[in-house]
Enzyme design. Structure first.
Site, PDB file in Angstrom:
ATOM      1  N   GLU A  31      -1.103  -5.495   8.748  1.00  0.00           N
ATOM      2  CA  GLU A  31      -0.492  -4.947   9.587  1.00  0.00           C
ATOM      3  C   GLU A  31      -0.908  -5.206  11.128  1.00  0.00           C
ATOM      4  O   GLU A  31      -2.064  -5.022  11.321  1.00  0.00           O
ATOM      5  CB  GLU A  31      -0.227  -3.526   9.443  1.00  0.00           C
ATOM      6  N   ASP A  51      -1.270  -6.277  -0.299  1.00  0.00           N
ATOM      7  CA  ASP A  51      -1.251  -5.634   1.062  1.00  0.00           C
ATOM      8  C   ASP A  51      -2.991  -5.208   1.190  1.00  0.00           C
ATOM      9  O   ASP A  51      -3.630  -4.872   0.424  1.00  0.00           O
ATOM     10  CB  ASP A  51      -0.851  -4.174   1.335  1.00  0.00           C
ATOM     11  N   ASP A 100       0.782  -1.090   0.122  1.00  0.00           N
ATOM     12  CA  ASP A 100       0.150   0.057   0.027  1.00  0.00           C
ATOM     13  C   ASP A 100       0.832   1.481  -0.062  1.00  0.00           C
ATOM     14  O   ASP A 100       0.368   2.263   0.044  1.00  0.00           O
ATOM     15  CB  ASP A 100      -0.985  -0.035   1.045  1.00  0.00           C
ATOM     16  N   GLU A 156       9.522  -3.784  10.387  1.00  0.00           N
ATOM     17  CA  GLU A 156       9.976  -2.583   9.905  1.00  0.00           C
ATOM     18  C   GLU A 156      10.378  -1.649  10.931  1.00  0.00           C
ATOM     19  O   GLU A 156       9.594  -1.572  11.847  1.00  0.00           O
ATOM     20  CB  GLU A 156       8.800  -1.942   9.028  1.00  0.00           C
TER      21      GLU A 156
HETATM   22  O1  KIV Z   1       3.407  -1.087   1.597  1.00  0.00           O
HETATM   23  C1  KIV Z   1       4.617  -1.607   1.387  1.00  0.00           C
HETATM   24  O2  KIV Z   1       5.635  -1.183   0.371  1.00  0.00           O
HETATM   25  C2  KIV Z   1       5.176  -2.259   2.555  1.00  0.00           C
HETATM   26  C3  KIV Z   1       6.769  -2.401   2.632  1.00  0.00           C
HETATM   27  C4  KIV Z   1       7.343  -1.458   3.104  1.00  0.00           C
HETATM   28  C5  KIV Z   1       6.944  -3.640   3.632  1.00  0.00           C
HETATM   29  O3  KIV Z   1       4.533  -2.947   3.394  1.00  0.00           O
END
Ligand code: KIV
Length: 254
Positions: free
Chosen positions: A105, A73, A34, A172
């Protein structure tokens, strides 16, 4: 791969050509992150990205890929409201994009959702540490888990996510020692972004590692190209050639 001690390479893609190049280069996992909210849409945060936009980009990426695992995501508020909504939305993403897995997340508060989504056959990648969808709670993009209390919470959350059925977890922007501790404790692989070399794999946002975002250079980003400079240079040369009547030449004409 973790058992073989083979590191996992993951990068993001949001379009067909990038995904095709990544797959041909031998990337293990492509994340349709995302982060598209930032690098494609020009938003300050990832929060405005909609489920429909994620589906659109994941479909395009998946079309280009034959080998890599494609992870989509789950967007802000597409899985946090409750298990029922999460199952419906994860199912929609899997059905409409044919991706291989989804990423969510969060820790303890999504563990039950992860368990139920995995139970019905949807592989889930977790994401702990700096979780950009919670930026308004954190108030900044600073390193997470530098204090013992938060480090312990991230560690416990990683165990909970593994127990809930995650097949991998993104870590992260956490201290390298915490990344190593979690990677040692888990059977499933950790994929680090600013979480140190002991993680079982690494991920970067492709636009960052290609040097396309000039004003974003946190310590964890290594630039493998200077595409912002090269692209702007190419644009300037083209404009000059057109203005100077040097393009097209006769051999470029019919
Ligand atoms: O959205 C994204 O690109 C991510 C990465 C930074 C792991 O979640």
């Amino acid at each position: 791969m973790k058992q073989r001690k083979e590191k996992i390479a993951m990068l993001t893609a949001y379009d067909f050509l990038t995904a095709k190049f990544l797959d041909a280069a031998g990337i293990d996992v492509i994340l349709v992150g995302d982060s598209l909210g930032n690098v494609i849409q020009g938003n300050e945060t990832t929060l405005p990205v909609t489920l429909e936009e994620m589906i659109y980009h994941t479909k395009i990426v998946k079309r280009a890929v034959t080998n890599a695992i494609v992870v989509a995501d789950m967007t802000f508020m597409s899985y946090q409201v409750g298990v029922k909504e999460a199952i419906t939305n994860c199912g929609k993403v899997m059905k409409e994009t044919a991706c291989d897995a989804v990423k969510m997340e969060g820790g303890d508060y999504i563990a039950e959702t992860v368990r139920r989504v995995v139970e019905i056959g949807i592989p889930v990648m977790g994401h702990l540490g700096l979780t950009p969808q919670s930026i308004n709670k954190f108030g900044s993009y600073k390193t997470r888990g530098t204090e013992k209390e938060e480090a312990d919470k991230i560690y416990k959350d990683s165990l909970l996510l593994e127990k809930a059925g995650c097949f991998a977890i993104v870590l992260e922007k956490i201290p390298e020692k915490l990344g190593a501790k979690i990677s040692r404790a888990l059977k499933i692989p950790t994929i680090g972004i600013g979480a140190g070399p002991a993680c079982d794999g690494q991920v970067l946002v492709t636009h960052d590692m290609l040097g396309l975002i000039e004003d974003f250079k946190p310590r964890f980003v290594r630039r493998y190209a200077n595409m912002a400079v090269d692209t702007k240079d190419a644009f300037r040369k083209y404009i000059k050639d057109v203005k100077d009547k040097k393009f097209p030449a006769l051999k470029e004409s019919y």
